[in-house]
Write an enzyme that holds these catalytic residues in place. Structure first.
Site, short mmCIF file in Angstrom:
data_model
loop_
_atom_site.label_atom_id
_atom_site.label_comp_id
_atom_site.label_asym_id
_atom_site.label_seq_id
_atom_site.Cartn_x
_atom_site.Cartn_y
_atom_site.Cartn_z
N THR B 624 0.84 -1.20 0.00
CA THR B 624 0.00 0.00 0.00
C THR B 624 0.88 1.25 0.00
O THR B 624 0.51 2.28 -0.58
CB THR B 624 -0.97 0.01 1.19
N GLU B 695 0.72 11.65 1.42
CA GLU B 695 0.82 12.81 0.53
C GLU B 695 2.26 13.16 0.18
O GLU B 695 2.49 14.07 -0.63
CB GLU B 695 0.14 14.01 1.18
#
Ligand SMILES: Cc1cc2nc3c(=O)[nH]c(=O)nc-3n(C[C@H](O)[C@H](O)[C@H](O)COP(=O)(O)OP(=O)(O)OC[C@H]3O[C@@H](n4cnc5c(N)ncnc54)[C@H](O)[C@@H]3O)c2cc1C
Ligand code: SF4
Lengths: 327, 728
Positions: B624, B695
């Site tokens: 992930t 991010e």
């Protein structure tokens, strides 16, 4: 999207008849453009005549040329052996169009009749002479990066987005039509109309007229043909500039050349003057550059699309020098 | 013992459900009796609604109601995270094109949509200001937002710039961009008396709840918000937007549930965007490239009703060692919709900084990587205290080696391959991740049933990043049970409290409490076992019991064993525990190296190779985590080369409000990405050594691409996106 009537038809004559008799009717083939326009409120139709089941999808290759049914799918044509071998420019233009999913649905007839991608045209709340005659053309003073530098008028500067039409134009193809007054034929070069005073009229197609086939004349030189498409991402995008070229060389001289351009003009664009510069001359970069200058002689650049004037000349050098073996 | 799951590339536990359609997104489940809502939006950008005539719409088949400002009750305008400054349909003023002016309810979506076209709205329109360039008022310094000042001063930057041995001065700019998650925003609101249930495409179920609580003056405990899956948010679903409030209000007026799904075009005016941005940078340095001064003034698009700036300049003020810094974040309000956070709010300003450093590197003749090492800071530039666990230098080393950076051509424009110029560029990546609010603390509960399975409950969200999977890994490790014996229940505000999935805060704020709750559950079950005369472990000291594979063992005598299932089964009731923990914000870092090829004649830019290395403390799940890198790099390519929203200069309407006109990268634009992770636990972490990460990858990508284009061609493009017209 408003409720609309729907009639599937089985033969071309029936299609024409139903379309003529039903007010507000339009043909629907693959629906890949029509349904988007209806959903966005850019186009309204009370009735759809579904022609996707018509027996007009075959592709035949004969001594006189290639005949492609108006309802042949883009993918089917791009994969056809004769097309790939004898008219590579056609296969390349199709494969550079849209996405595999769209090409599975979209038809040849629908492709020629797809409407402009001008953002104002597709925004139902904007003014746009092509969508609502007389409402104005915001692109002239607004965002016009994608717009035409050739063939425009003070009423519209939208480009025609079809890649296929550009390739067909270089091949001198002919559109076969069937209408209430019977069949007729129109050369691809005369099919799309410049905006002039009436930008809402894209083509010479008459009400209830059906595209039944496209005929591409056999031309040995078409084996040496190519499509160059420049765009803002790698795939799945319309052309900023595109060129279809058929080149015939003999002893280093240009015996014949056919050039058609997309992305720079309001219709698929042919420049006989640019072709004339090259015809009979030795193929050199300098000669191609001269032809490019002739091509854009009458260009009218706008604030955001001026780069197309330079880009199309460079693209012409790129394409012809590659096709002519100069590199 | 169990092999630890945390850290391994465990496949998503919800992957199969997602690809088979079994995963139910907020707009998927039919709600009996629900009406479909559709918004009528303003065609003008500035002015006033003079008259609304709904008669034609009301006559359309299936239409149940058309509500306007005349019908809606007065609501309270919430503050952040409601970003807008006003609620539509509360008055007649129009602040931007696309602002809702009415809502239509009908039996089917098609009826509602068509009727929305039939609502006649008359405006008194005024000419709008559509761009910062056309604004008549000069840029100004807005008030601090969320406690953050818009002006930061350290040392005497102006004087240091004047005195600097070497100076770089440049202006950088970025256009408006939109998040464009694939799933459109959707709200389904259902009232039962004064209790409200909302199925919402929300990055924060509790956030949505608190905003609705304020707007409707309703105690939070009467509101339940559900968001079990999300089809991407990227910040667009962090704040709460007007359509949510309007749907809830309409459902109350109609006395029936209402579902409303935004169209793609509406998402270009109603759910925020990354603001258009200008950056004037002046950098002073020594001849060796050591920074001595950094003076930055930025200008962001504000709106008429919202003054907040989201394009943060954190990187300029904190990323490098520089004694003299002056950053001013200014804004100008055209007649456009309010902007908001978008994945990695630093990215816009970071582009200018990382490009300017490249310009400096060429000017002083220092390798760009060496220049960044020279200016590396081990201490917080604002407080002077050491930054625990920062391993950015490792990132430079790992990525540079893997990329082969040492073989870089020493001059721009030196490498040609066929028709293409080849160039290499790099940039630092940096992101400030958020902490969940401290009060109440983030809390998880774990319940172990008589089947031996564990259910973990927490009001967090999986916005596509893998929360379900990582939570499962944490519980499995903490309890010594297999992954498939753990069920995570999330995305529901009725569950134990957690914060928003934004600001890369999820893993950092959630895994600590989940780990605590799971360890408490393990301890509780062990305590039951050793106290139970029927257990083979009866009488064993609890600290001599180990757990693995769903079983409990004596640490020295593995033949003495029991199982979760047997212990809880004999106990006769489920075992339930909770865990709470607070976390603090922090930073994650990385380095990105790219190769581009620029067609010499045609100006086409291709990104052909990308290597990254990241430092986010411990890597919880390699798969992930890599997903975040792939998404960030691809989006960074979009930022650098194509993405931009166009506003018409005269009407202030969006000209390309669809995915045909707003280009995002396709597969053919995305090269292979080689991703590396330092993977070293952060000692300051309350999340099993991990920091917030999501991010971080993207922040440096646009600059790295621009720097590579410069290396390839000698052309410096300071205005994004780098389209071919800028390279001809
Ligand atoms: C996302 C996307 C990307 C695209 N990219 C490209 C691209 O890069 N290059 C490109 O060239 N095109 C592109 N297209 C356009 C696409 O090729 C056309 O939408 C398609 O060819 C239309 O064919 P259709 O059968 O779906 O037509 P429809 O949508 O069914 O019809 C389009 C129009 O043609 C009329 N019509 C259709 N068939 C006939 C017929 N036989 N006789 C008379 N009238 C007819 C219909 O009444 C309608 O007005 C793209 C489309 C999409 C949606
Ligand atoms: S260019 Fe043509 S299609 Fe575009 S807005 Fe003007 S009139 Fe309409």
């Amino acid at each position: 999207m408003r409720a609309f009537g729907y009639t599937p038809v089985r033969d071309p004559a029936e299609a024409v008849r139903v379309a003529r008799q039903t007010p507000g009717a339009a043909f629907i083939a693959g629906g890949t453009d029509l349904l988007n326009l209806m959903r966005d409120g850019a186009q309204r139709h009370e009735h759809l005549v579904d022609i996707s089941g018509l027996d007009l999808a075959s592709i035949t290759d004969s001594a006189s040329g290639l005949r492609v049914g108006g309802l042949a799918r883009m993918r089917q044509v791009a994969e056809h052996r004769s097309v790939r071998e004898r008219f590579p420019v056609l296969a390349e233009a199709l494969e550079a169009s849209a996405s595999p999913q769209v090409r599975n649905m979209a038809t040849i007839g629908g492709n020629l009749l797809q409407r402009t991608r001008c953002g104002y045209f597709r925004d139902a709340a904007s003014a746009c002479n092509k969508r609502v005659p007389g409402s104005g053309c915001p692109a002239l003073e607004g965002w016009n990066r994608g717009h035409a530098v050739l063939g425009g008028s003070e009423h519209c500067i939208a480009t025609h987005p079809s890649d296929l039409a550009v390739a067909l134009l270089a091949l001198d193809a002919v559109v076969h039509l069937l209408g209430p007054d019977g069949p007729r034929q129109v050369p691809v070069g005369g099919f799309h109309l410049r905006p002039g005073q009436a930008p809402h009229v894209d083509t010479v197609l008459r009400p209830a007229e059906l595209i039944t086939a496209i005929e591409v004349p056999r031309r040995a030189a078409a084996v040496r043909s190519r499509y160059l498409k420049l765009r803002d991402r790698a795939t799945f995008e319309f052309a900023v500039v595109s060129i279809a070229a058929v080149l015939e060389l003999r002893g280093g001289r240009v015996r014949d050349v056919r050039l058609a351009f997309g992305g720079i003009a309001t219709t698929p664009w042919r420049s006989p003057e640019a072709e004339a510069v090259l015809r009979g001359e030795p193929l050199t970069v300098a000669a191609i550059e001269r032809a490019g200058r002739v091509l854009v002689r009458d260009a009218v650049p706008r604030p955001h699309n001026g780069f197309k004037v330079e880009l199309v000349q460079r693209a012409l050098v790129e394409l012809l020098s590659g096709l002519g073996g100069l590199r | 013992m169990n092999v630890e799951l945390v850290g391994r590339p465990v496949a998503r536990v919800d992957g199969r459900a997602k690809v088979t359609g079994a995963a139910r997104y907020p707009a998927d489940d039919p709600v009996p009796g629900a009406l479909h809502g559709f918004l009528v939006t303003s065609t003008v950008a500035r002015g006033e609604v003079v008259r609304i005539d709904p008669s034609q719409a009301l006559a359309h088949p299936g239409v149940v109601a058309v509500y306007t400002h005349a019908d809606l009750p007065r609501l309270t305008v919430p503050t952040f995270p409601y970003i807008k400054g006003f609620i539509p349909l509360q008055g007649t003023a129009v602040h931007h094109a696309g602002q809702p002016v009415a809502i239509v309810l009908a039996t089917t979506l098609e009826q509602a949509r068509e009727a929305a076209n039939l609502v006649r709205v008359d405006y008194r329109a005024e000419p709008p200001t559509a761009s910062m360039d056309d604004a008549t008022e000069p840029p100004h310094l807005p008030l601090p937002f969320r406690g953050r000042p818009n002006e930061i001063t350290r040392g005497d930057a102006a004087a240091a710039w004047e005195a600097a041995e070497v100076r770089v001065e440049a202006r950088y700019s970025s256009p408006t961009r939109h998040h464009n998650p694939i799933e459109p925003h959707a709200t389904t609101a259902q009232w039962e008396g004064d209790r409200l249930t909302v199925h919402e495409t929300a990055q924060g179920v509790n956030l949505t709840r608190s905003v609705l609580s304020t707007a409707f003056g309703l105690p939070p405990d009467r509101i339940r918000v559900l968001a079990p899956f999300l089809g991407g948010g990227f910040g667009a679903k962090g704040p709460v937007w007007p359509h949510t409030i309007l749907t809830v209000a309409a459902a109350r007026l109609a006395g029936r549930p209402v579902r409303l799904v935004l169209t793609r075009a509406q998402m270009f005016t109603l759910t925020g965007h990354r603001a258009e941005f200008r950056q004037h940078l002046r950098i002073g340095a020594t001849r060796q490239g050591k920074l001595t001064a950094l003076v930055e003034t930025t200008t962001a698009q504000l709106s008429r009703t919202e003054e907040s700036i989201f394009n943060e300049s954190d990187s300029s003020s904190t990323l490098y060692d520089c004694p003299n810094v002056h950053v001013r974040q200014e804004g100008v309000p055209p007649d456009l919709a309010s902007s908001s956070y978008m994945r990695s709010p630093e990215t816009t300003a970071h582009f200018g900084l990382e490009t300017a450093l490249d310009e400096l590197a060429w000017q002083v003749g220092v390798d760009p990587v060496e220049l960044r090492k020279l200016n590396h800071t081990a201490v917080d530039q604002e407080t002077g205290s050491p930054i625990a666990g920062k391993r950015l230098l490792d990132c430079y080393r790992i990525a540079a080696e893997a990329f082969g950076w040492s073989r870089r051509a020493p001059r721009p424009g030196a490498t040609q391959d066929g028709d293409e110029h080849v160039g290499w560029g790099m940039a630092t990546e940096a992101h400030t991740f958020a902490a969940a609010p401290a009060d109440p603390p983030v809390t998880a509960s774990v319940t172990v049933g008589a089947d031996g399975r564990a259910v973990v409950r927490i009001a967090t969200q999986d916005i596509g990043t893998g929360t379900y999977t990582v939570i499962g890994q944490v519980v499995a490790d903490a309890m010594g049970v297999p992954l498939d014996a753990v069920t995570a229940v999330i995305g529901d505000s009725a569950l134990p409290y957690a914060g928003v999935s934004a600001g890369s805060a999820t893993i950092a704020s959630v895994t600590g409490p989940v780990d605590r709750a799971a360890r408490a559950a393990r301890d509780a079950v062990v305590a039951l076992a050793v106290a139970d005369p029927r257990s083979p472990l009866a009488g064993v000291p609890a600290d001599e019991v180990v757990t693995a594979h769903g079983h409990l063992f004596h640490v020295r005598d593995r033949a003495r064993r029991d199982s979760y299932r047997a212990v809880v089964g004999r106990h006769g009731a489920p075992v339930e525990t909770t865990g709470s923990l607070r976390n603090t914000p922090g930073h994650s870092y990385g380095a990105v190296f790219v190769e581009v090829r620029v067609h010499a004649r045609l100006g086409s830019v291709r990104v052909t190779r990308v290597v990254t290395a990241h430092d986010m403390g411990r890597v919880m799940n390699r798969r992930t985590a890599r997903g975040q890198v792939l998404g960030g790099v691809t989006w960074g390519i979009g930022h650098a080369l194509m993405e931009h929203t166009v506003h018409d200069r005269h009407t202030a309407r969006v000209v390309n409000a669809n995915l045909s006109g707003y280009l995002v990268p396709v597969c053919a634009d995305a090269p292979a990405v080689e991703s590396h992770f330092v993977d070293h636990p952060d000692p300051a972490s309350t999340a099993l050594g991990a920091r917030g990460f999501g991010e971080t990858p993207i922040t440096g990508v646009p600059a790295a691409i621009g720097n590579a284009v410069y290396h390839a061609t000698g052309r410096r493009v300071r205005d994004l996106p780098i389209t071919r017209d800028k390279l001809l």
